[in-house]
Write a protein that holds these residues in place. Structure first.
Motif, PDB file in Angstrom:
ATOM      1  N   LEU A   6      -2.063  -2.892  -9.543  1.00 34.19           N
ATOM      2  CA  LEU A   6      -1.807  -3.882 -10.800  1.00 34.19           C
ATOM      3  C   LEU A   6      -3.322  -3.695 -10.717  1.00 34.19           C
ATOM      4  CD1 LEU A   6       1.680  -5.630 -11.870  1.00 34.19           C
ATOM      5  CD2 LEU A   6       0.333  -3.188 -12.655  1.00 34.19           C
ATOM      6  N   LYS A   7      -3.925  -4.830 -10.000  1.00 35.02           N
ATOM      7  CA  LYS A   7      -4.630  -5.177  -9.887  1.00 35.02           C
ATOM      8  C   LYS A   7      -6.272  -4.425 -10.019  1.00 35.02           C
ATOM      9  CE  LYS A   7      -4.210  -9.194  -7.209  1.00 35.02           C
ATOM     10  NZ  LYS A   7      -4.181  -9.999  -5.580  1.00 35.02           N
ATOM     11  N   MET A   8      -6.116  -3.473  -9.338  1.00 38.31           N
ATOM     12  CA  MET A   8      -7.087  -2.062  -9.819  1.00 38.31           C
ATOM     13  C   MET A   8      -7.117  -1.731 -11.049  1.00 38.31           C
ATOM     14  SD  MET A   8      -6.228  -0.281  -6.059  1.00 38.31           S
ATOM     15  CE  MET A   8      -7.280   1.217  -6.546  1.00 38.31           C
ATOM     16  N   ILE A   9      -5.682  -1.507 -11.956  1.00 38.57           N
ATOM     17  CA  ILE A   9      -6.046  -0.974 -12.601  1.00 38.57           C
ATOM     18  C   ILE A   9      -6.198  -1.464 -14.149  1.00 38.57           C
ATOM     19  CG2 ILE A   9      -3.852  -0.242 -14.310  1.00 38.57           C
ATOM     20  CD1 ILE A   9      -1.887   0.079 -12.049  1.00 38.57           C
ATOM     21  N   GLU A  10      -6.054  -3.064 -13.368  1.00 39.40           N
ATOM     22  CA  GLU A  10      -6.718  -3.916 -14.538  1.00 39.40           C
ATOM     23  C   GLU A  10      -8.091  -4.305 -14.883  1.00 39.40           C
ATOM     24  OE1 GLU A  10      -5.662  -9.016 -16.207  1.00 39.40           O
ATOM     25  OE2 GLU A  10      -6.076  -8.356 -14.037  1.00 39.40           O
ATOM     26  N   PRO A  11      -9.465  -3.433 -14.177  1.00 34.76           N
ATOM     27  CA  PRO A  11     -10.180  -3.821 -14.899  1.00 34.76           C
ATOM     28  C   PRO A  11     -10.479  -2.849 -15.469  1.00 34.76           C
ATOM     29  CG  PRO A  11     -10.356  -3.794 -12.885  1.00 34.76           C
ATOM     30  CD  PRO A  11      -9.349  -4.089 -12.962  1.00 34.76           C
ATOM     31  N   LEU A  12     -10.417  -1.439 -14.883  1.00 32.49           N
ATOM     32  CA  LEU A  12     -10.325  -0.106 -15.233  1.00 32.49           C
ATOM     33  C   LEU A  12      -9.232  -0.267 -16.618  1.00 32.49           C
ATOM     34  CD1 LEU A  12     -11.665   2.873 -14.893  1.00 32.49           C
ATOM     35  CD2 LEU A  12      -8.938   3.654 -13.797  1.00 32.49           C
ATOM     36  N   LEU A  13      -8.395  -0.839 -16.782  1.00 37.48           N
ATOM     37  CA  LEU A  13      -7.514  -0.152 -18.432  1.00 37.48           C
ATOM     38  C   LEU A  13      -8.274  -1.199 -19.497  1.00 37.48           C
ATOM     39  CD1 LEU A  13      -4.307  -0.082 -19.132  1.00 37.48           C
ATOM     40  CD2 LEU A  13      -5.444  -1.545 -20.565  1.00 37.48           C
ATOM     41  N   ILE A  14      -8.666  -2.407 -19.145  1.00 33.01           N
ATOM     42  CA  ILE A  14      -9.806  -3.208 -20.116  1.00 33.01           C
ATOM     43  C   ILE A  14     -11.389  -2.886 -20.510  1.00 33.01           C
ATOM     44  CG2 ILE A  14     -10.873  -5.665 -20.748  1.00 33.01           C
ATOM     45  CD1 ILE A  14      -8.423  -6.818 -18.716  1.00 33.01           C
ATOM     46  N   ALA A  38      -0.431  -0.878  -2.594  1.00 34.43           N
ATOM     47  CA  ALA A  38       0.553  -2.034  -2.612  1.00 34.43           C
ATOM     48  C   ALA A  38       0.932  -1.839  -3.902  1.00 34.43           C
ATOM     49  CB  ALA A  38       0.848  -3.142  -2.068  1.00 34.43           C
ATOM     50  N   PRO A  39       2.412  -1.511  -4.444  1.00 32.16           N
ATOM     51  CA  PRO A  39       2.298  -2.646  -5.791  1.00 32.16           C
ATOM     52  C   PRO A  39       1.309  -3.863  -6.420  1.00 32.16           C
ATOM     53  CG  PRO A  39       4.622  -1.642  -4.836  1.00 32.16           C
ATOM     54  CD  PRO A  39       3.466  -2.137  -3.971  1.00 32.16           C
ATOM     55  N   GLU A  40       1.857  -4.451  -6.005  1.00 32.90           N
ATOM     56  CA  GLU A  40       0.644  -5.682  -6.215  1.00 32.90           C
ATOM     57  C   GLU A  40      -0.680  -5.620  -6.673  1.00 32.90           C
ATOM     58  OE1 GLU A  40       2.720  -5.813  -3.979  1.00 32.90           O
ATOM     59  OE2 GLU A  40       4.377  -6.823  -4.645  1.00 32.90           O
ATOM     60  N   ALA A  49       1.120   4.538 -13.429  1.00 34.25           N
ATOM     61  CA  ALA A  49      -0.394   4.473 -12.315  1.00 34.25           C
ATOM     62  C   ALA A  49      -0.189   4.097 -11.849  1.00 34.25           C
ATOM     63  CB  ALA A  49      -1.385   3.820 -13.718  1.00 34.25           C
ATOM     64  N   GLN A  50       0.421   2.580 -11.776  1.00 31.91           N
ATOM     65  CA  GLN A  50       0.737   1.567 -10.557  1.00 31.91           C
ATOM     66  C   GLN A  50       1.794   2.721  -9.350  1.00 31.91           C
ATOM     67  OE1 GLN A  50       3.935  -1.201 -11.431  1.00 31.91           O
ATOM     68  NE2 GLN A  50       3.337  -2.342  -9.785  1.00 31.91           N
ATOM     69  N   GLN A  51       2.846   3.312 -10.210  1.00 34.40           N
ATOM     70  CA  GLN A  51       3.645   4.218  -9.294  1.00 34.40           C
ATOM     71  C   GLN A  51       2.930   5.516  -8.356  1.00 34.40           C
ATOM     72  OE1 GLN A  51       7.933   5.507 -10.505  1.00 34.40           O
ATOM     73  NE2 GLN A  51       7.561   3.993 -12.545  1.00 34.40           N
ATOM     74  N   ALA A  52       2.498   6.105  -8.904  1.00 34.87           N
ATOM     75  CA  ALA A  52       0.820   6.722  -8.121  1.00 34.87           C
ATOM     76  C   ALA A  52      -0.021   6.181  -7.324  1.00 34.87           C
ATOM     77  CB  ALA A  52       0.166   7.142  -9.554  1.00 34.87           C
ATOM     78  N   TYR A  53      -0.136   5.060  -8.103  1.00 34.50           N
ATOM     79  CA  TYR A  53      -1.456   4.798  -6.704  1.00 34.50           C
ATOM     80  C   TYR A  53      -0.395   3.812  -5.232  1.00 34.50           C
ATOM     81  CZ  TYR A  53      -5.372   3.554  -8.965  1.00 34.50           C
ATOM     82  OH  TYR A  53      -6.893   3.596  -9.845  1.00 34.50           O
ATOM     83  N   ALA A  54       0.882   3.175  -5.431  1.00 35.51           N
ATOM     84  CA  ALA A  54       1.770   3.803  -4.584  1.00 35.51           C
ATOM     85  C   ALA A  54       2.423   4.220  -4.015  1.00 35.51           C
ATOM     86  CB  ALA A  54       3.205   2.470  -5.219  1.00 35.51           C
ATOM     87  N   ALA A  55       2.615   5.567  -4.318  1.00 30.95           N
ATOM     88  CA  ALA A  55       2.847   6.485  -4.100  1.00 30.95           C
ATOM     89  C   ALA A  55       1.995   6.903  -2.999  1.00 30.95           C
ATOM     90  CB  ALA A  55       3.073   7.511  -4.309  1.00 30.95           C
ATOM     91  N   ALA A  56       0.667   6.667  -2.901  1.00 29.77           N
ATOM     92  CA  ALA A  56      -0.877   6.977  -2.194  1.00 29.77           C
ATOM     93  C   ALA A  56      -0.645   6.350  -0.991  1.00 29.77           C
ATOM     94  CB  ALA A  56      -1.863   7.139  -3.840  1.00 29.77           C
ATOM     95  N   GLY A  57      -0.138   4.839  -1.199  1.00 30.07           N
ATOM     96  CA  GLY A  57       0.108   3.907  -0.352  1.00 30.07           C
ATOM     97  C   GLY A  57      -0.562   2.470   0.031  1.00 30.07           C
TER      98      GLY A  57
END
Length: 262
Positions: A190-198, A185-187, A175-183
């Motif tokens: 991760l912040k965007m993924i965290e609340p969604l996953l939790i 930043a990797p850091e 998911a982080q790589q896909a977000y990064a490929a969409a432009g």
């Protein structure tokens, strides 16, 4: 576990034998007890032996322990592998020892953190009744909760833990790589993924996976699923295959959600 058993005065730890003397000394320091030894011959007689080697070395370590004359009828030998059963300890059984496997279902990326928060840990257990009677009390004393598992299903049991732990980390990376490929930043990704996953995980544990499912497949928005698959295919074909497989599994899960199944 050695650290916790020493703290709770469950076992008197005698010796630690690792692949190197430095590793053994480090382990004793972490545990707060025990003597680092250099060979099986240096091990003192004990009532309980834990083999905490890698899976491919458990049987060999047990054979070496048996050959060193350290076992007697009634000795307890156990390992903590999630994938292998207590049958790996057959060389100990042949000498009259009782054997078991007890697998703490935790991620041990940080041993200190696990030691500080071990209470409540589920542990899959199987083996000889005499061994489990003693080890069950020892694990309960440090807050573990033992669940009996089928010896012949040990590998599938461990695969479930791999799905829940290791592959979840891999999915976060994808998911982080896909977000990064969409432009993004990797850091930040991760912040965007965290609340969604939790939140998704919390809902799954609270409501059950089917009831917690959201997203395009749950809504029946197959056009969006098709566009996403095409986009992932253009970006990373290998990941597109993973997306497709998850879409099939999620379609089944969505069907159970529609039918009110958990």
């Amino acid at each position: 576990m050695g650290r916790l058993w020493h703290r709770q005065q469950v076992f008197s730890l005698l010796d630690v034998l690792n692949r190197s003397s430095d590793s053994s000394r480090h382990a004793c320091a972490f545990i707060g007890a025990g003597d680092a030894v250099a060979s099986y011959a240096d091990l003192r007689q004990a009532d309980v032996f834990l083999i905490a080697a890698g899976d491919d070395q458990i049987a060999a370590c047990c054979s070496a322990l048996a050959a060193a004359g350290k076992l007697r009828p009634g000795s307890i030998v156990f390992h903590c592998s999630g994938a292998l059963s207590s049958l790996e300890l057959v060389s100990a059984s042949e000498l009259g020892a009782v054997v078991a496997s007890i697998h703490p279902i935790r991620s041990f990326a940080s041993p200190q953190q696990v030691a500080d928060h071990f209470s409540g840990t589920w542990c899959g257990s199987e083996g000889d009744a005499a061994a489990l009677a003693v080890l069950g009390l020892a694990f309960n004393a440090i807050g573990a909760q033992l669940v009996e598992i089928q010896r012949d299903q040990k590998t599938l049991y461990h695969a479930a833990a791999v799905f829940a732990s290791n592959y979840l980390v891999t999915l976060i990376d994808v998911a982080q790589q896909a977000y990064a490929a969409a432009g993004i930043a990797p850091e930040l990704a991760l912040k965007m993924i965290e609340p969604l996953l939790i939140e998704s995980a919390a809902n799954a544990f609270r409501l059950g996976p089917a009831a917690a499912l959201t997203g395009p497949i749950a809504r029946g928005d197959l056009a969006t699923v098709t566009r996403q698959h095409q986009a992932v295919q253009q970006w990373q074909p290998q990941v597109a295959a993973l997306y497709e497989q998850f879409a099939l599994l999620t379609t089944d899960l969505a069907g159970r959600k529609k039918n009110g199944q958990s």
